[in-house]
Design a protein around this motif. Structure first.
Motif, PDB file in Angstrom:
ATOM      1  N   TRP A 209       0.751  -1.271  -0.035  1.00 21.66           N
ATOM      2  CA  TRP A 209      -0.158  -0.010  -0.040  1.00 21.66           C
ATOM      3  C   TRP A 209       0.963   1.436   0.055  1.00 21.66           C
ATOM      4  N   LYS A 210       2.002   1.190   0.667  1.00 21.99           N
ATOM      5  CA  LYS A 210       2.610   2.518   0.815  1.00 21.99           C
ATOM      6  C   LYS A 210       3.476   2.691  -0.503  1.00 21.99           C
ATOM      7  N   ALA A 211       3.797   1.572  -1.232  1.00 23.75           N
ATOM      8  CA  ALA A 211       4.467   1.876  -2.542  1.00 23.75           C
ATOM      9  C   ALA A 211       3.796   2.382  -3.330  1.00 23.75           C
ATOM     10  N   GLN A 212       2.028   1.854  -3.435  1.00 23.61           N
ATOM     11  CA  GLN A 212       1.101   2.512  -4.528  1.00 23.61           C
ATOM     12  C   GLN A 212       0.575   3.765  -3.989  1.00 23.61           C
ATOM     13  N   TYR A 213       0.296   4.099  -2.181  1.00 20.56           N
ATOM     14  CA  TYR A 213       0.117   5.067  -2.136  1.00 20.56           C
ATOM     15  C   TYR A 213       0.916   5.880  -0.790  1.00 20.56           C
ATOM     16  N   PRO A 214       1.776   6.557  -1.554  1.00 18.96           N
ATOM     17  CA  PRO A 214       2.864   7.179  -0.430  1.00 18.96           C
ATOM     18  C   PRO A 214       2.158   8.085   0.657  1.00 18.96           C
TER      19      PRO A 214
ATOM     20  N   VAL B 104     -10.570  -0.050   3.625  1.00 18.90           N
ATOM     21  CA  VAL B 104     -10.701   1.176   2.902  1.00 18.90           C
ATOM     22  C   VAL B 104      -9.165   1.960   3.225  1.00 18.90           C
ATOM     23  N   LEU B 105      -8.728   2.634   2.343  1.00 12.86           N
ATOM     24  CA  LEU B 105      -7.593   3.291   2.584  1.00 12.86           C
ATOM     25  C   LEU B 105      -7.773   4.765   2.175  1.00 12.86           C
TER      26      LEU B 105
END
Length: 425
Positions: A308-313, A327-328
């Motif tokens: 997730w952090k790689a896709q949504y910094p 849910v992000l």
């Protein structure tokens, strides 16, 4: 020969003497006088009268000894004459008077003897206080200095001590000749609690405690910071929320990996949705755990977080209350890549991969699916102490700065007051 024999006439023998047969007591002593008559009285009146044999059971029943009652013997000891009654009453009154005079004399000696007076605060012994200062305990006994120890209301003082937030239980006893011994059992803090700008402790029952100055930065207090607890809430509500907190912490640490060390802040404002800030690199991520299945939701969050952090910094929060989906939510103003074309879009109030409903419904329309790693040995949990306690260190630094500012202001006030006195002189 008799003269009848000499004459040659028939002579009748004299009748033999007959005696009544002996009673059937071959191996017993003679029956007591009147036994037979009493035996007949004890027999059944409907039976035909006749000779009866001696019955040992009847003898025991008839001759059972009778004892005089205690009341009868006491009545015998009371004199019946008027003069005797007057003498006995006078002696009893004199005895009671002597007892009363002796009691008053002893009481007067104990209550007014200077040897039993508490002269200084050093004669109040205090044990068991570690976080509670001696001055706080002595404040309860301020009115007892120079008072006789027998006039100190121990039950009232114990109740006053147990009203102090840090005291869970207290005992107060007298020690002759003039000392008071106080033993306190302090409450055990389980977390920090933040109320506005103030930070204190809270125990497992929801009792809010003030934090001593020396506790800031103490390594033994490696607790997360709780929010959602207020002194305005009833104790029962705070206790219910602390029970949810205890269950949450216990479940996360049940695997032996000490997962709670990565938690910096926990929000208990909604007992049906436990929210926690989890340290992740240079930022903290808010995770919604709901009210159940805490350990499994944490594991899924931990496994999917790198992806997730790689896709949504700019990932800000994760809602893990939905089964197999998350849910992000991004930080305010962050861009979110759209599915399919790889483009990004920005929302002014922050963006989410799926809209979060206000209540706890079924799975949302669009959500990030949770992927679990294949079964295998569990990796060792790494929890750098510096990152795990980053928020606490910031909090302690702010507290230390505020304390220094307070002390500096106090010293400056004292200095200005002294200077004013000198000018007046």
């Amino acid at each position: 020969m008799t003269k009848f024999a000499k004459r040659g006439s028939a002579v009748l023998d004299a009748p033999e003497e007959r005696y009544a047969p002996e009673t059937g007591w071959p191996s017993r002593e003679p029956a007591p006088a009147g036994m037979l008559q009493r035996g007949r009285m004890a027999a059944d009146p409907n039976e035909n009268p006749g000779p009866r044999s001696y019955d040992p059971a009847a003898e025991e029943e008839v001759y059972r000894p009778r004892r005089e009652s205690l009341s009868y013997r006491l009545r015998l000891s009371v004199p019946r004459s008027l003069t005797g009654k007057i003498i006995v009453s006078t002696v009893a009154l004199l005895g009671l008077g002597a007892i009363a005079i002796g009691y008053l004399a002893v009481r007067n000696a104990l209550f007014h003897d200077d040897r039993f007076a508490i002269t200084t605060s050093s004669e109040i012994q205090i044990v068991g206080n570690q976080r509670l200062s001696r001055e706080q305990v002595l404040s309860v006994f301020g009115a007892d200095l120079e008072r006789n120890i027998f006039k100190v209301p121990l039950a009232e003082r114990r109740a006053d001590l147990e009203r102090l937030p840090w005291v869970a239980h207290a005992t107060v006893i007298r020690i002759l000749p003039n000392s008071i011994r106080v033993s306190v059992t302090e409450r055990t803090p389980v977390a920090f609690v933040r109320q506005g700008t103030q930070v204190g402790f809270v125990d497992a029952e929801g009792v809010l405690l003030d934090m001593p100055q020396e506790a800031a930065g103490d390594p033994q207090y490696s607790f997360p910071v709780l929010t959602g607890l207020s002194a305005d809430d009833p104790l029962s509500a705070r206790a219910a929320r602390m029970e949810v907190y205890r269950r949450f912490m216990q479940e996360l640490d049940s695997s032996g990996e000490h997962l709670t060390q990565s938690l910096s802040e926990i929000d208990l404002s909604n007992p049906e949705d436990v929210k926690a800030l989890i340290a992740s690199g240079s930022s903290d991520i808010l995770v919604h755990f709901g009210d159940e299945d805490f350990l499994n939701r944490y594991r899924l969050f931990q496994q999917n977080l790198p992806q997730w952090k790689a896709q949504y910094p700019k990932l800000a929060s994760v809602d893990a209350r939905y089964e197999h989906q998350f849910v992000l939510e991004m930080e305010s103003g962050a861009a979110v890549p759209l599915a399919g074309d790889g483009k990004t879009a920005a929302k002014p109030n922050g963006a989410a991969v799926a809209a979060k409903p206000a209540t706890k419904p079924a799975a949302p329309k669009a959500a990030v699916k949770a992927t679990a790693k294949p079964a295998g040995p569990k990796p060792k949990a790494k929890h750098p102490p510096a990152k795990a306690q980053k928020s606490n260190q910031k909090m302690f630094a702010a507290l230390a700065a505020a304390h220094k500012a307070t002390v500096a202001n106090a010293h400056s006030g004292v200095a200005s007051h002294t200077a004013g006195k000198q000018v007046k002189q």
